[in-house]
Scaffold this motif. Structure first.
Motif, PDB file in Angstrom:
ATOM      1  N   TYR A 123       0.836  -1.452  -0.095  1.00 28.09           N
ATOM      2  CA  TYR A 123       0.100   0.062  -0.182  1.00 28.09           C
ATOM      3  C   TYR A 123       0.678   1.266   0.057  1.00 28.09           C
ATOM      4  O   TYR A 123       0.487   2.294  -0.540  1.00 28.09           O
ATOM      5  CB  TYR A 123      -0.879  -0.040   1.296  1.00 28.09           C
ATOM      6  N   ARG A 124       1.929   1.037   0.716  1.00 25.95           N
ATOM      7  CA  ARG A 124       2.957   2.282   0.550  1.00 25.95           C
ATOM      8  C   ARG A 124       3.240   2.582  -0.708  1.00 25.95           C
ATOM      9  O   ARG A 124       3.310   4.103  -1.252  1.00 25.95           O
ATOM     10  CB  ARG A 124       4.016   1.992   1.685  1.00 25.95           C
ATOM     11  N   ALA A 125       3.652   1.549  -1.619  1.00 26.38           N
ATOM     12  CA  ALA A 125       4.175   1.599  -2.975  1.00 26.38           C
ATOM     13  C   ALA A 125       3.143   2.178  -3.649  1.00 26.38           C
ATOM     14  O   ALA A 125       3.169   3.070  -4.739  1.00 26.38           O
ATOM     15  CB  ALA A 125       4.683   0.309  -3.436  1.00 26.38           C
ATOM     16  N   GLN A 126       1.839   1.862  -3.306  1.00 29.73           N
ATOM     17  CA  GLN A 126       0.553   2.320  -4.279  1.00 29.73           C
ATOM     18  C   GLN A 126       0.445   3.683  -4.012  1.00 29.73           C
ATOM     19  O   GLN A 126       0.141   4.429  -4.771  1.00 29.73           O
ATOM     20  CB  GLN A 126      -0.624   1.284  -3.677  1.00 29.73           C
TER      21      GLN A 126
ATOM     22  N   PRO B 132      13.732   0.034  -1.984  1.00 35.04           N
ATOM     23  CA  PRO B 132      12.566   0.005  -1.639  1.00 35.04           C
ATOM     24  C   PRO B 132      12.013  -0.995  -0.916  1.00 35.04           C
ATOM     25  O   PRO B 132      10.932  -0.900  -0.103  1.00 35.04           O
ATOM     26  CB  PRO B 132      11.817   0.277  -3.011  1.00 35.04           C
ATOM     27  N   GLY B 133      12.682  -2.392  -0.953  1.00 33.55           N
ATOM     28  CA  GLY B 133      12.305  -3.451  -0.181  1.00 33.55           C
ATOM     29  C   GLY B 133      12.860  -3.463   1.242  1.00 33.55           C
ATOM     30  O   GLY B 133      12.152  -4.668   1.938  1.00 33.55           O
ATOM     31  N   ILE B 134      13.378  -2.445   1.984  1.00 32.44           N
ATOM     32  CA  ILE B 134      13.911  -2.837   3.027  1.00 32.44           C
ATOM     33  C   ILE B 134      13.523  -1.654   3.918  1.00 32.44           C
ATOM     34  O   ILE B 134      13.376  -0.355   3.627  1.00 32.44           O
ATOM     35  CB  ILE B 134      15.351  -2.702   3.302  1.00 32.44           C
ATOM     36  N   ARG B 135      12.607  -2.026   4.965  1.00 32.58           N
ATOM     37  CA  ARG B 135      12.522  -1.102   6.017  1.00 32.58           C
ATOM     38  C   ARG B 135      13.624  -1.434   7.128  1.00 32.58           C
ATOM     39  O   ARG B 135      13.637  -2.338   7.550  1.00 32.58           O
ATOM     40  CB  ARG B 135      11.039  -1.270   6.724  1.00 32.58           C
TER      41      ARG B 135
END
Length: 309
Positions: A114-117, A265-268
């Motif tokens: 959802y963040r990416a969207q 982008p895939g890492i928090r």
């Protein structure tokens, strides 16, 4: 007899205050300003300088300022025969569960997607997978791992665990040893690492093992940075083996600003804050172990250096 605090990166005042509130008569000194090395019998340590513990000829106990002891045992000049103890605190376990739960729930309910969207202004609901059909794999079933595993199971997740030696935990399918690692990984949708750092577990989160997870799995590492091979995580994310990773620990801390983890982008990532030791909460067991040491009684939460925890 003196308690010496050796923690170059920590403020010693909260620890001194918490300990003296329980016993004002305690003699507490702080490295490197201790005046009487021969009086030091109990060392309270976090990331102590290598070899410094050999400077205290009457040292009788080394206490970690947290649940982990790898920062102590990694010292090749550790005094022989001096017992090492760690802190075991329900507050630490609860705090760790809160972090793990937040990370697991974020992936379970697709907050990363959802963040990416949101960045693309896309309104696209996603049907969540049933919680009972989502498997959380807990790597490490010590005090922290067992607590988080049980609590996640109570939320409705299918929880399995893996550890060096067999464990029996109600409601948790437990795997053990190298021969059962593949079976554990192959079922795990959300992998949580809470292993102690030993020679056997160092680099265990490597590309070979990450590729054994189901496609689209996610990783949460709250143990130690040395469990993870950084380059392998980037490869796993870039090739789509992993959907995402939430990291609280790193090989070098603070994480250098130039490290690619910051921008992937895939890492928090969070700054090693998943479970912070509260001096007030743990002071009673430190004082208890100090008294046990003085009286020659068995110590609480003593570790086995040969095992690494």
């Amino acid at each position: 007899m003196t308690i010496l605090i050796i923690a170059p990166d920590k403020d010693p005042e909260p620890w001194i205050s918490a300990l003296k509130s329980l016993d004002p008569a305690l003699d507490i000194q702080v490295y490197p300003d201790e005046a009487r090395k021969a009086d030091v019998t109990f060392a309270l340590c976090w990331n102590h300088p290598e070899g410094v513990l050999r400077d205290y000829p009457n040292l009788r106990c080394i206490c970690s300022m947290g649940a982990g002891v790898d920062h102590v045992l990694s010292d090749p000049q550790l005094p022989e025969g001096v017992p090492v103890i760690r802190l075991v605190d329900p507050q630490l376990a609860q705090s760790m569960f809160e972090y793990v739960c937040a990370a697991v729930m974020g992936y379970f309910r697709d907050f990363d997607a959802y963040r990416a969207q949101q960045e693309q202004a896309l309104w696209q609901p996603r049907a969540p997978r049933p919680i009972g059909e989502t498997t959380v794999g807990m790597m490490g079933l010590g005090q922290l791992g067992e607590y988080s595993a049980i609590r996640l199971s109570r939320l409705g997740f299918n929880v399995i665990g893996w550890s060096r030696t067999p464990k029996s935990i109600e409601g948790i399918t437990a795997y053990a040893g190298a021969e059962q690692l593949d079976a554990f990984l192959s079922q795990t949708d959300l992998l949580v690492c809470l292993l102690p750092l030993t020679e056997e577990t160092r680099d265990i989160l490597n590309l070979d093992n990450l590729r054994k997870l189901p496609a689209g799995a996610c990783l949460v590492n709250v143990a130690r940075g040395e469990h993870l091979v950084d380059e392998d995580l980037l490869t796993a994310l870039n090739e789509g083996t992993l959907r995402g990773a939430c990291l609280d620990v790193f090989r070098e801390e603070p994480l250098p600003r130039s490290h690619p983890f910051w921008r992937h982008p895939g890492i928090r990532l969070t700054p090693h804050c998943s479970s912070l030791t509260d001096p007030v909460s743990v002071a009673p067991q430190i004082v208890e172990n100090y008294r046990r040491m003085k009286d020659g009684r068995p110590l609480l939460n003593q570790v086995m250096p040969s095992r690494g925890y």
